[in-house]
Design an enzyme around this catalytic site. Structure first.
Site, short mmCIF file in Angstrom:
data_model
loop_
_atom_site.label_atom_id
_atom_site.label_comp_id
_atom_site.label_asym_id
_atom_site.label_seq_id
_atom_site.Cartn_x
_atom_site.Cartn_y
_atom_site.Cartn_z
N HIS A 1 0.78 -1.39 0.07
CA HIS A 1 0.18 0.14 0.05
C HIS A 1 1.15 1.17 -0.23
CE1 HIS A 1 -2.80 2.81 1.79
NE2 HIS A 1 -3.70 1.99 1.51
N ASP B 1 3.12 -4.50 7.96
CA ASP B 1 1.91 -3.74 7.81
C ASP B 1 0.75 -4.71 8.18
OD1 ASP B 1 -0.56 -2.76 6.94
OD2 ASP B 1 0.50 -1.56 5.25
N GLN C 1 -4.48 -5.11 6.99
CA GLN C 1 -5.52 -6.03 6.21
C GLN C 1 -5.52 -7.57 7.01
OE1 GLN C 1 -7.65 -5.03 4.30
NE2 GLN C 1 -6.86 -3.33 3.68
N LYS D 1 -10.69 -0.49 10.26
CA LYS D 1 -10.52 -1.83 9.43
C LYS D 1 -11.01 -2.98 10.22
CE LYS D 1 -7.10 -0.20 5.96
NZ LYS D 1 -7.80 0.23 4.75
N CYS E 1 -4.84 2.32 -3.67
CA CYS E 1 -3.61 2.89 -3.22
C CYS E 1 -2.48 1.90 -3.50
CB CYS E 1 -3.81 3.34 -1.63
SG CYS E 1 -4.72 4.57 -1.16
N1 PMP Z 1 -1.86 -0.66 4.73
C1 PMP Z 1 -2.69 -1.50 3.93
C2 PMP Z 1 -2.42 -2.93 3.57
C3 PMP Z 1 -3.97 -0.96 3.83
O1 PMP Z 1 -4.57 -1.64 3.14
C4 PMP Z 1 -4.20 0.20 4.18
C5 PMP Z 1 -5.66 0.93 4.07
N2 PMP Z 1 -6.04 0.83 2.97
C6 PMP Z 1 -3.22 1.05 4.84
C7 PMP Z 1 -1.88 0.41 5.04
C8 PMP Z 1 -3.32 2.42 5.42
O2 PMP Z 1 -4.27 2.50 6.44
P1 PMP Z 1 -5.05 3.64 7.24
O3 PMP Z 1 -5.59 4.48 5.76
O4 PMP Z 1 -6.04 3.43 8.00
O5 PMP Z 1 -3.69 4.45 7.76
#
Ligand code: PMP
Length: 416
Positions: free
Chosen positions: A132, A209, A212, A235, A373
């Site tokens: 991401h 990270d 997910q 999430k 993203c």
């Molecule tokens: N890492 C991953 C794998 C994600 O899916 C996301 C959110 N789509 C993020 C980081 C960023 O999360 P946040 O917008 O809650 O900071």
């Protein structure tokens, strides 16, 4: 899925779960809501929303400041949330839990406070092609400041990490490996414990990270063997505005603050300021107190269902989703990883994903369209974007069948 997992999957009473999510009873465009965008943000169970409300109505005050009863009560609830997260992650010590705004902020904290001071020109930060943007851009920014390089582990056609390449790329200049546990596009579940062991054997710290992963898989930082792990409450059935950074205490103790302000100090004078111990050193200013307090309810919600049970239940949904998508003419599912959690991305020959998303919305179906993203991952597959359906524990087998039927109809209509 083995027999035990199948049995546990069946033992999940999804109607009882759905009853805890009032929003799932609503209609959209006159159709029953079919929510398949939990990878972007999950819906919230009653107990989380009610705790927010209860806290504001009954126990609200700022924390760590007042000597009065109400402030102490709020501080206590905030502390209890930290301990709940500590247990949830299998962390050794509550001081290893830092409350931040999001996964994004957690990664930025590590980039600025842990990595930046130790980064020298020519050093390397290893990331993967399936990250991401939140796990790419902060590293690029600090690398740019220090004349260091971001080095990228490739993704195979199957949508998995090339572990041989990863082994080769872990070099003497690697200062950190940042890797996602679960891809937010492909749903690929990466073998992060194995990856962490490889990196740490070469003395390279590892950030996982878990944005997910936390809603879908059992998480145990001791078993993972990583150095840092980040996730977002929103999430994982929790409120927006709260994220968690777990880090080994020895790292936090050695890390300088990255934001200054109230609550993160020991003593302040114009001659010089000394800082509080972790985790407070990294928690400047008033946090999202209510969000943190309510995160405890999200943790309790997940724990009550059981993380192995959630994982088994969702694995069956995802397998069915992938199978049904594969049967629709013109649909191409991205990747074929050995293990997927929650998300399946796809393209449709001759149909733009944006048009598809708009048409599905008319049917009450929420899916994500675009680059999610993850522009570099899409570029890897020669795409500008894709459609993505993602499930959570409140989705049903019937919804998967209905989604596939609606999708097939919509595609037929769009392709004329
Ligand atoms: N890492 C991953 C794998 C994600 O899916 C996301 C959110 N789509 C993020 C980081 C960023 O999360 P946040 O917008 O809650 O900071």
């Amino acid at each position: 899925m083995n027999e035990l997992a199948a049995a546990t999957a069946e033992s999940l009473d999804v109607e009882a779960v759905r009853a805890q999510f009032p929003i799932l009873a609503r209609t959209v465009n006159g159709r029953p809501l079919l929510f398949l965008d939990s990878a972007a943000s999950s819906q919230k169970p009653r107990r989380v929303v009610e705790e927010l409300r209860r806290f504001y109505y009954e126990d609200y005050a700022n924390i760590h400041r007042g000597v009065y009863e109400l402030s102490q009560r709020a501080s206590q609830l905030h502390d209890q949330a930290r301990r709940a997260v500590q247990r949830f992650l299998g962390a050794r010590d509550w001081r290893e839990i830092v409350f931040v705004r999001s996964t994004t902020e957690a990664i930025n904290l590590v980039a600025w406070s842990f990595l930046r001071p130790r980064l020298r020109p020519g050093d390397e930060i290893l990331v993967t092609e399936m990250e991401h943007h939140a796990n790419i851009v902060p590293w690029q920014i600090v690398a740019g400041e220090r004349d260091a390089r971001v080095v990228v582990v490739p993704v195979t056609d199957a949508g998995e990490l090339d572990l041989d390449a990863l082994r080769r790329m872990l070099g003497p200049r690697t200062r950190l490996l940042a890797v996602t546990w679960v891809s937010n596009v492909l749903g690929t579940v990466n073998p992060v414990a194995e990856i962490a062991a490889l990196a740490r054997a070469r003395g390279v710290p590892v950030l996982v990270d878990a944005a997910q992963a936390a809603p879908h898989l059992p998480v145990d930082v001791a078993a993972l063997g990583c150095d840092f792990l980040a996730f977002s409450a929103h999430k994982m059935y929790g409120p927006t505005g709260v994220g968690v950074l777990w880090a080994r205490l020895e790292h936090l103790e050695a890390m300088p603050p990255w934001q200054g302000g109230g609550d993160m100090i020991d003593r302040v004078s114009f001659a010089g300021t000394t800082f509080a111990d972790p985790p407070f050193r990294f928690e400047a200013g008033t946090p999202d107190i209510a969000g943190i307090v309510a995160l405890r309810e999200a943790v309790a919600f997940v724990e009550a269902l059981g993380r192995a049970r959630i994982a088994a239940y969702e694995a069956a949904l995802v397998a069915r989703l992938e199978a049904r998508l594969g049967e629709i003419p013109g649909v191409r599912v991205l990747g074929r990883p050995a293990r997927r959690a929650s998300a399946v991305a796809f393209t449709v020959d001759g149909v733009h994903h944006q048009d598809l998303g708009t048409m599905l919305d008319l049917e009450g179906v929420c899916i994500r369209t675009g680059h999610h993203c993850a522009m570099p991952l899409h570029a890897r597959f020669g795409l500008a974007g894709s459609a993505r359906a993602s499930v959570a524990v409140y989705n049903t087998r019937e919804e998967i069948e209905r989604f596939a039927d609606i999708l097939a109809r919509t595609i037929a209509l769009l392709r004329g």
